[in-house]
Structures are given as C-alpha cells and as structure tokens.
Scaffold this motif. Structure first.
Motif, PDB file in Angstrom:
ATOM      1  N   GLY A  73     -20.113 -19.446 -29.650  1.00 38.10           N
ATOM      2  CA  GLY A  73     -20.901 -19.772 -28.473  1.00 38.10           C
ATOM      3  C   GLY A  73     -20.207 -20.679 -27.477  1.00 38.10           C
ATOM      4  N   THR A  74     -18.987 -21.116 -27.782  1.00 38.85           N
ATOM      5  CA  THR A  74     -18.247 -22.010 -26.875  1.00 38.85           C
ATOM      6  C   THR A  74     -17.170 -21.209 -26.144  1.00 38.85           C
ATOM      7  N   GLU A  75     -17.144 -21.388 -24.807  1.00 32.85           N
ATOM      8  CA  GLU A  75     -16.132 -20.685 -24.021  1.00 32.85           C
ATOM      9  C   GLU A  75     -14.770 -21.340 -24.234  1.00 32.85           C
ATOM     10  N   LYS A  76     -13.784 -20.503 -24.554  1.00 32.75           N
ATOM     11  CA  LYS A  76     -12.427 -20.993 -24.739  1.00 32.75           C
ATOM     12  C   LYS A  76     -11.458 -20.083 -23.968  1.00 32.75           C
ATOM     13  N   ARG A  77     -10.232 -20.549 -23.883  1.00 30.68           N
ATOM     14  CA  ARG A  77      -9.220 -19.737 -23.217  1.00 30.68           C
ATOM     15  C   ARG A  77      -7.857 -20.000 -23.828  1.00 30.68           C
ATOM     16  N   THR A  78      -6.982 -19.022 -23.679  1.00 27.76           N
ATOM     17  CA  THR A  78      -5.568 -19.185 -24.004  1.00 27.76           C
ATOM     18  C   THR A  78      -4.808 -19.190 -22.687  1.00 27.76           C
ATOM     19  N   LEU A  79      -4.147 -20.303 -22.397  1.00 25.28           N
ATOM     20  CA  LEU A  79      -3.450 -20.483 -21.114  1.00 25.28           C
ATOM     21  C   LEU A  79      -1.990 -20.087 -21.251  1.00 25.28           C
ATOM     22  N   PHE A  80      -1.509 -19.290 -20.290  1.00 20.33           N
ATOM     23  CA  PHE A  80      -0.106 -18.888 -20.245  1.00 20.33           C
ATOM     24  C   PHE A  80       0.534 -19.429 -18.966  1.00 20.33           C
ATOM     25  N   LYS A  81       1.635 -20.112 -19.132  1.00 23.99           N
ATOM     26  CA  LYS A  81       2.495 -20.403 -17.984  1.00 23.99           C
ATOM     27  C   LYS A  81       3.607 -19.362 -18.012  1.00 23.99           C
ATOM     28  N   VAL A  82       3.593 -18.483 -17.024  1.00 26.54           N
ATOM     29  CA  VAL A  82       4.471 -17.312 -17.012  1.00 26.54           C
ATOM     30  C   VAL A  82       5.679 -17.580 -16.124  1.00 26.54           C
ATOM     31  N   PHE A  83       6.848 -17.323 -16.676  1.00 27.26           N
ATOM     32  CA  PHE A  83       8.087 -17.306 -15.894  1.00 27.26           C
ATOM     33  C   PHE A  83       8.514 -15.845 -15.766  1.00 27.26           C
ATOM     34  N   GLY A  84       8.842 -15.438 -14.571  1.00 25.08           N
ATOM     35  CA  GLY A  84       9.188 -14.039 -14.396  1.00 25.08           C
ATOM     36  C   GLY A  84      10.033 -13.797 -13.163  1.00 25.08           C
ATOM     37  N   ILE A  85      10.435 -12.549 -13.019  1.00 18.78           N
ATOM     38  CA  ILE A  85      11.217 -12.121 -11.864  1.00 18.78           C
ATOM     39  C   ILE A  85      10.286 -11.389 -10.918  1.00 18.78           C
ATOM     40  N   ARG A  86      10.186 -11.931  -9.729  1.00 21.06           N
ATOM     41  CA  ARG A  86       9.355 -11.287  -8.703  1.00 21.06           C
ATOM     42  C   ARG A  86      10.229 -10.328  -7.900  1.00 21.06           C
ATOM     43  N   PHE A  87       9.758  -9.103  -7.748  1.00 19.29           N
ATOM     44  CA  PHE A  87      10.465  -8.084  -6.977  1.00 19.29           C
ATOM     45  C   PHE A  87       9.684  -7.807  -5.693  1.00 19.29           C
ATOM     46  N   ASP A  88      10.349  -7.922  -4.578  1.00 16.57           N
ATOM     47  CA  ASP A  88       9.756  -7.597  -3.276  1.00 16.57           C
ATOM     48  C   ASP A  88      10.495  -6.387  -2.702  1.00 16.57           C
ATOM     49  N   ILE A  89       9.774  -5.295  -2.496  1.00 12.66           N
ATOM     50  CA  ILE A  89      10.375  -4.064  -1.980  1.00 12.66           C
ATOM     51  C   ILE A  89      10.084  -3.963  -0.485  1.00 12.66           C
ATOM     52  N   LEU A  90      11.144  -3.898   0.298  1.00 14.52           N
ATOM     53  CA  LEU A  90      11.030  -3.832   1.749  1.00 14.52           C
ATOM     54  C   LEU A  90      11.631  -2.513   2.228  1.00 14.52           C
ATOM     55  N   VAL A  91      10.885  -1.790   3.051  1.00 20.23           N
ATOM     56  CA  VAL A  91      11.337  -0.494   3.559  1.00 20.23           C
ATOM     57  C   VAL A  91      11.637  -0.623   5.048  1.00 20.23           C
ATOM     58  N   ASN A  92      12.843  -0.256   5.441  1.00 17.85           N
ATOM     59  CA  ASN A  92      13.257  -0.259   6.832  1.00 17.85           C
ATOM     60  C   ASN A  92      13.740   1.140   7.201  1.00 17.85           C
ATOM     61  N   GLY A  93      13.696   1.456   8.451  1.00 23.09           N
ATOM     62  CA  GLY A  93      14.229   2.754   8.834  1.00 23.09           C
ATOM     63  C   GLY A  93      13.886   3.154  10.248  1.00 23.09           C
ATOM     64  N   LYS A  94      14.594   4.137  10.726  1.00 23.23           N
ATOM     65  CA  LYS A  94      14.340   4.724  12.036  1.00 23.23           C
ATOM     66  C   LYS A  94      14.829   6.169  12.009  1.00 23.23           C
ATOM     67  N   ALA A  95      14.325   6.944  12.930  1.00 21.20           N
ATOM     68  CA  ALA A  95      14.738   8.339  13.038  1.00 21.20           C
ATOM     69  C   ALA A  95      15.045   8.646  14.491  1.00 21.20           C
ATOM     70  N   GLY A  96      16.003   9.532  14.692  1.00 19.30           N
ATOM     71  CA  GLY A  96      16.367   9.939  16.043  1.00 19.30           C
ATOM     72  C   GLY A  96      16.412  11.446  16.166  1.00 19.30           C
ATOM     73  N   LYS A  97      16.080  11.937  17.365  1.00 18.80           N
ATOM     74  CA  LYS A  97      16.100  13.369  17.628  1.00 18.80           C
ATOM     75  C   LYS A  97      16.481  13.594  19.088  1.00 18.80           C
ATOM     76  N   PHE A  98      17.204  14.699  19.326  1.00 18.74           N
ATOM     77  CA  PHE A  98      17.697  14.961  20.676  1.00 18.74           C
ATOM     78  C   PHE A  98      16.549  14.988  21.679  1.00 18.74           C
ATOM     79  N   ASP A  99      16.809  14.331  22.826  1.00 20.03           N
ATOM     80  CA  ASP A  99      15.831  14.285  23.908  1.00 20.03           C
ATOM     81  C   ASP A  99      16.600  14.279  25.219  1.00 20.03           C
ATOM     82  N   ILE A 100      16.225  15.130  26.158  1.00 18.74           N
ATOM     83  CA  ILE A 100      16.970  15.276  27.398  1.00 18.74           C
ATOM     84  C   ILE A 100      16.906  14.013  28.256  1.00 18.74           C
ATOM     85  N   ILE A 101      15.789  13.251  28.179  1.00 21.42           N
ATOM     86  CA  ILE A 101      15.645  12.068  29.037  1.00 21.42           C
ATOM     87  C   ILE A 101      16.647  10.980  28.674  1.00 21.42           C
ATOM     88  N   PRO A 102      16.723  10.521  27.400  1.00 20.05           N
ATOM     89  CA  PRO A 102      17.765   9.522  27.085  1.00 20.05           C
ATOM     90  C   PRO A 102      19.171  10.068  27.266  1.00 20.05           C
TER      91      PRO A 102
END
Length: 406
Positions: free
Chosen positions: A318-347
C-alpha cells in the motif's frame, strides 16, 4: 517654340548614337584585354554555370526522420543482479524521433519512498538545528528541510529532509560503463524527403538501391536477394555508403570520439544527412551523404557528459515506492539539410546577362592602363576623346568679325 519641340521629339525617335570606337594596336593592352576576357569566361562557365549551377532554380528540402534500434545486453551489478536490457529499456524516448538517447551507464537507487532521512553532507552539512531552515531546500538538495540537524553517520551531521528516501548517492560512476555492449547496437534511419516546388519525393537510401538494380547485379547479388541483403548490410563510408543501418560504435568512431570513454559519462553526437539533388537527372541519382560530428563530451565542461533521471514507480504493502535511475547515455541528434535544382530559363538568362556585364570589366581595366600608365597616354587620350568648345554667342561673333575687318 513648337518647332523646336518637334525637332527634339523627332531626333529622339529617329536618331541613333553609338560610342566612338578606337582601334589600338598595342601588344600589351591587347594581350591584357584577352587575358581578362578569358578569366571572366572561365569564371562564368566553370564557377557560375557548372559548379554553382546558375542555370537552375532552387528549392529547399522538407524532411521527416524516424529511427529504430536493435540490440540486447546483459548487466550483473550488485543491486539489480542479472538483468537483460532490450530496446524498450535503453532508448529514450521510445517513439524513435530524430533526437534520442541510448543509455550506456546508470546509477540505480532502489526502494525510495516519501519519508524523512538525512541529507548528503555535500548538500546539507550542519552542526545545530538553526543551520537547517524548516520548509526550505538547498539548490543541490533532494528534499525539504524539517528544521532538525541529525546524524548522517557517527562523525557527520546533516539536515534532516522530507523527500524520496533514501537519498541518491551518485559520487561514484561505474567504470567501465555497465552497458558497454551498446557499441554493437544497430541504428536504422528512415529519412523521407520532398522538394515541394518540383513535386519530387524520395525515401532514404533504400529507394536508391531499389532503383539501381544493375549495381547489385554487377556485384554478384541476385535481384531476388536484395531484400535479404538490406536486412544484413551495415553502413560504411567506403564500401556501403547507401545502407541506412549503422553500428552505434561506428557512428561514435567517425565522430572523432572513443566509445569506451564516451559511454561512462555520456555525450552528444550529431548525424547530418545532406541531400544535394540535380533534378535534371533521374531521381535515383539523388543520394544522401551521411556525416557524424562529436558535439560535446569534454571533461573541462561545467557539466561533462550527458545524463538525466527517470523512475519506475510501484506499490508495496500500500506504500508508493520507486526505483530511481540516473542515466548516462549518448544523445544522437539527426539533422537533415539539402536543396534541389532544376533547369529554368529565367535564372539562365539572368546569369548570361550578368556574365555579359562582367565582360565590361576588361574594357574598363584596359582603358585605365591605356590612358594612365602607358608612355603614349596623352596621344591615346587625343584619339579617344573629342573635345567641343561651348558655342560662342552672337555678340561675340559680331565683335570678332569687326576685329577681322579692321
């Protein structure tokens, strides 16, 4: 007055003037002129057209990233005993976002419940009750002070607190890391992109593999076995640049860091995916380029590594308990960059017009050389420029005629 206006309008509409051209036979000037023109032409064709693709219109990328990790590892430390860790246990958050954490080490504090207990000496040292302000907490403390100074051990007293007890003791970080096998975990990156202006879409490297079967047949992999190959392939920057499955250890290594060292306190690794697509060619030639970057893990930082806490809650009698974790880890951040080009008479026309304008630089520089630096500069000035005096007035003409008669 009206006749003069008509004459001006007529001359504006029906007359054409052109600059006076002077042909100069001078080897130095002629060679300089052609050399500058050659440099300008090389710049326009080589840099503007071929490298910068000045004949194309551009569009920026819109992308979505999701990830899946696979791997198992076993830990056997004193508090938890033998324990199997799978992807549900060591990946945060579990949804597979573009930013996620792979747990590599941890400190566990089991059986915490809300009650009173002594604070740690570093956070609540005291000698008498007046040192502990009731209802207050220190910045590094783990609970509210009750106003009592109690024995932490036989030689040290600390403020009593009300909080989750027993308090977490995180002085000693396990070394080597408890989940060092995370180096062998695999990461699958699913990257979908679109260029809305050109109505073109693509999905990570698998599409390139499916649309390029002749490459795999040439390498001895039958068409019907390509699906099995994709399940077993692993990315390598030389041998398998299109495979979207990565070893975690390989990513850390390519980011310039040591996995064994990084796993102890954690760190951050950036994964960039660059899409630079020339849509004048079929979409199958549009392929991603992966790069890996170590963002921070220096022990000289104020807070080295990367860590956070989470808890598993349960009830016991009947008593609330918990198991506490201090986590050490590797954080991954994925960044997407890009551009596309296509023939155009104006430029294309804009770039050509700009290039023609740049050709005028050759004439300006040669005029400066001809009129200010060469020995015959005064002679060339006489040939290039025609000087006209102001038309004399009628009274001045009559006076000049009288002088001639006398």
């Amino acid at each position: 007055m009206g006749q003069k206006c008509m004459e001006k309008v007529s001359s504006f509409l029906f007359e054409y003037d052109t600059p006076r051209m002077v042909l100069v036979r001078n080897k130095k000037v002629g060679l300089t002129f052609r050399l500058i023109q050659l440099i300008v032409l090389t710049y326009i064709i080589g840099w503007v057209f071929l490298y910068e693709k000045g004949y194309q219109s551009q569009d920026s990328i819109v992308s979505s990233v999701s990830v899946k990790l696979k791997g198992l590892t076993l830990t056997n430390e004193s508090i938890m005993g033998p324990h199997i860790w799978d992807v549900v246990d060591y990946v945060f958050p579990p949804q597979g976002d573009s930013s996620f954490v792979v747990m590599t080490n941890f400190i566990v504090t089991p059986g915490q419940k809300q009650e009173t207990c002594p604070e740690l000496p570093d956070d609540g040292f005291c000698t008498q009750d007046s040192d502990c302000s009731k209802g207050k907490y220190s910045r590094q403390g783990q609970g509210l002070m009750t106003g009592k100074c109690v024995n932490f051990n036989s030689s040290v007293k600390t403020c009593e607190i009300f909080g989750w007890c027993p308090v977490e003791v995180d002085y000693h970080i396990p070394k080597p890391a408890l989940l060092s096998e995370a180096e062998k975990f695999t990461l699958f990156i699913k990257n979908s992109i679109t260029f809305p202006r050109f109505k073109v879409s693509s999905q990570h490297a698998c599409q390139s593999l499916e649309l390029h079967p002749e490459r795999w047949l040439g390498e001895g992999i039958p068409h019907q076995q390509q699906g099995e190959y994709l399940k077993k392939c692993t990315y390598h920057k030389v041998t398998d640049t299109l495979c979207p499955v990565f070893d975690v250890g390989y990513i850390v290594k390519e980011s310039g860091q040591n996995f064994t060292t990084l796993a102890v306190k954690g760190g951050v690794v950036g994964i960039t995916i660059d899409w630079n697509c020339d849509l004048d060619w079929p979409i199958r030639y549009c392929k991603p380029i992966y790069q890996f970057h170590g963002l921070y893990n220096d022990d000289g930082n104020v807070s080295p590594g990367f860590n956070f806490r989470y808890a598993k809650y349960y009830k016991e009698n009947g008593t609330e308990k918990r198991t506490l974790f201090k986590v050490f880890g590797i954080r991954f951040d994925i960044l997407v960059n890009g551009k596309a080009g296509k023939f155009d008479i104006i430029p294309t026309m804009t770039t050509i017009g700009s290039g023609i304008g740049i050709f005028g630089v050759a004439s300006v520089l040669c005029d400066v050389l001809l009129l200010h630096f060469l020995q015959g500069r005064d002679y060339y000035k006489q040939k290039k420029f025609k000087y006209a005096e102001q038309e004399p007035s009628k009274s001045h003409k009559k006076q000049k005629e009288l002088d001639n008669v006398q």
